[in-house]
Scaffold this motif. Structure first.
Motif, PDB file in Angstrom:
ATOM      1  N   TYR A   1      -5.758  -0.476   7.935  1.00 32.41           N
ATOM      2  CA  TYR A   1      -4.354  -0.218   7.606  1.00 32.41           C
ATOM      3  C   TYR A   1      -3.394  -0.726   8.682  1.00 32.41           C
ATOM      4  O   TYR A   1      -2.189  -0.548   8.563  1.00 32.41           O
ATOM      5  CB  TYR A   1      -4.137   1.282   7.372  1.00 32.41           C
TER       6      TYR A   1
ATOM      7  N   ILE B   1       0.862  -1.174   0.000  1.00 27.23           N
ATOM      8  CA  ILE B   1       0.000   0.000   0.000  1.00 27.23           C
ATOM      9  C   ILE B   1       0.900   1.225   0.000  1.00 27.23           C
ATOM     10  O   ILE B   1       1.829   1.319   0.799  1.00 27.23           O
ATOM     11  CB  ILE B   1      -0.928   0.006   1.241  1.00 27.23           C
ATOM     12  N   GLN B   2       0.635   2.151  -0.916  1.00 30.88           N
ATOM     13  CA  GLN B   2       1.409   3.380  -0.976  1.00 30.88           C
ATOM     14  C   GLN B   2       1.014   4.293   0.192  1.00 30.88           C
ATOM     15  O   GLN B   2      -0.153   4.656   0.311  1.00 30.88           O
ATOM     16  CB  GLN B   2       1.145   4.116  -2.301  1.00 30.88           C
ATOM     17  N   VAL B   3       1.976   4.615   1.034  1.00 31.85           N
ATOM     18  CA  VAL B   3       1.741   5.494   2.172  1.00 31.85           C
ATOM     19  C   VAL B   3       2.847   6.537   2.191  1.00 31.85           C
ATOM     20  O   VAL B   3       4.018   6.214   2.000  1.00 31.85           O
ATOM     21  CB  VAL B   3       1.746   4.712   3.506  1.00 31.85           C
ATOM     22  N   SER B   4       2.456   7.785   2.398  1.00 32.06           N
ATOM     23  CA  SER B   4       3.454   8.832   2.550  1.00 32.06           C
ATOM     24  C   SER B   4       3.276   9.486   3.913  1.00 32.06           C
ATOM     25  O   SER B   4       2.161   9.571   4.421  1.00 32.06           O
ATOM     26  CB  SER B   4       3.330   9.872   1.432  1.00 32.06           C
TER      27      SER B   4
ATOM     28  N   LYS C   1      -9.952  15.861   8.599  1.00 30.12           N
ATOM     29  CA  LYS C   1      -9.537  14.468   8.391  1.00 30.12           C
ATOM     30  C   LYS C   1      -8.978  13.860   9.677  1.00 30.12           C
ATOM     31  O   LYS C   1      -9.184  12.674   9.950  1.00 30.12           O
ATOM     32  CB  LYS C   1      -8.511  14.384   7.266  1.00 30.12           C
TER      33      LYS C   1
ATOM     34  N   GLU D   1      -0.564   9.243   4.959  1.00 29.85           N
ATOM     35  CA  GLU D   1      -1.618   9.381   3.950  1.00 29.85           C
ATOM     36  C   GLU D   1      -1.539   8.244   2.944  1.00 29.85           C
ATOM     37  O   GLU D   1      -0.453   7.784   2.582  1.00 29.85           O
ATOM     38  CB  GLU D   1      -1.460  10.685   3.171  1.00 29.85           C
ATOM     39  N   SER D   2      -2.703   7.827   2.490  1.00 27.96           N
ATOM     40  CA  SER D   2      -2.813   6.872   1.395  1.00 27.96           C
ATOM     41  C   SER D   2      -4.008   7.276   0.550  1.00 27.96           C
ATOM     42  O   SER D   2      -5.113   7.448   1.083  1.00 27.96           O
ATOM     43  CB  SER D   2      -2.991   5.450   1.932  1.00 27.96           C
ATOM     44  N   LYS D   3      -3.787   7.458  -0.731  1.00 27.85           N
ATOM     45  CA  LYS D   3      -4.849   7.843  -1.666  1.00 27.85           C
ATOM     46  C   LYS D   3      -5.613   9.084  -1.195  1.00 27.85           C
ATOM     47  O   LYS D   3      -6.834   9.138  -1.250  1.00 27.85           O
ATOM     48  CB  LYS D   3      -5.805   6.679  -1.895  1.00 27.85           C
ATOM     49  N   GLY D   4      -4.890  10.056  -0.661  1.00 19.92           N
ATOM     50  CA  GLY D   4      -5.501  11.313  -0.266  1.00 19.92           C
ATOM     51  C   GLY D   4      -6.216  11.307   1.073  1.00 19.92           C
ATOM     52  O   GLY D   4      -6.759  12.325   1.480  1.00 19.92           O
ATOM     53  N   GLN D   5      -6.222  10.173   1.762  1.00 16.08           N
ATOM     54  CA  GLN D   5      -6.862  10.155   3.073  1.00 16.08           C
ATOM     55  C   GLN D   5      -5.836   9.900   4.178  1.00 16.08           C
ATOM     56  O   GLN D   5      -4.840   9.213   3.958  1.00 16.08           O
ATOM     57  CB  GLN D   5      -8.001   9.131   3.125  1.00 16.08           C
TER      58      GLN D   5
END
Length: 174
Positions: A101, A6-9, A20, A68-72
């Motif tokens: 997650y 999963i892409q996470v930043s 959020k 964050e992942s996919k803007g959330q």
């Protein structure tokens, strides 16, 4: 990247994250048995969270990091420090990750990022946390990252008339 790719930043939280962050906090309170607060007593508003974040951003001894992942926002870690002169070199953190997650390494990424910040902050010498004795996964994670138990608050959290849980206090020198 997490265990399930999963892409996470990770990034520094900001006041525009208030809504959020509030949603994440409410969701985690609803789904986790490892939080001290329950949703019924949580009455924060987006404006209060915005003010809370603003105070953190203004204090060089405090930090908010979001995942964050996919803007959330799927996780966060917040480090708070008291202003009292004799304990201002210390602080404690709270971390939370959305249920879907969890167990992907996001908590570990957040803690690593916080520790990196703390190690480079000349005002911080000790990072602390409290964890419920029933949260074995978290305890093992903290130990693997160099945290050690420094004490316990016996029967600190009461879930029902006959169910009490210890609050384990852990720390790491940075």
């Amino acid at each position: 990247m997490t265990k399930r790719n999963i892409q996470v930043s990770l990034r520094k939280g900001n006041i525009n994250d208030a809504k959020k962050v509030l949603e994440l906090q409410k969701e985690v309170l609803l789904e986790s048995e490892f939080m001290i607060s329950v949703i019924e007593e949580y009455e924060e508003t987006s404006e209060q969270i915005r003010n809370w974040i603003e105070k953190i951003l203004e204090n060089e001894r405090e930090k908010l990091i979001v995942a964050e992942s996919k803007g959330q926002i799927v996780g966060l870690i917040v480090f708070r420090s008291k202003s009292n002169k004799r304990i201002s070199h210390t602080g404690s953190f709270t971390a939370m990750v959305k249920k879907e997650y969890r167990n992907q390494g996001i908590g570990k990424l957040l803690i690593k990022e916080l520790l990196k910040w703390a190690e480079h902050n000349p005002l911080i010498e000790k990072v602390s946390l409290g964890v419920l004795s029933t949260n074995q996964r978290a305890i093992e994670l903290y130990k693997s990252m160099g945290f050690v138990e420094e004490g316990r608050k016996i029967k600190e959290v009461k879930f029902s008339d006959d169910l009490y849980v210890d609050d384990i206090l852990m720390y790491k020198q940075v």
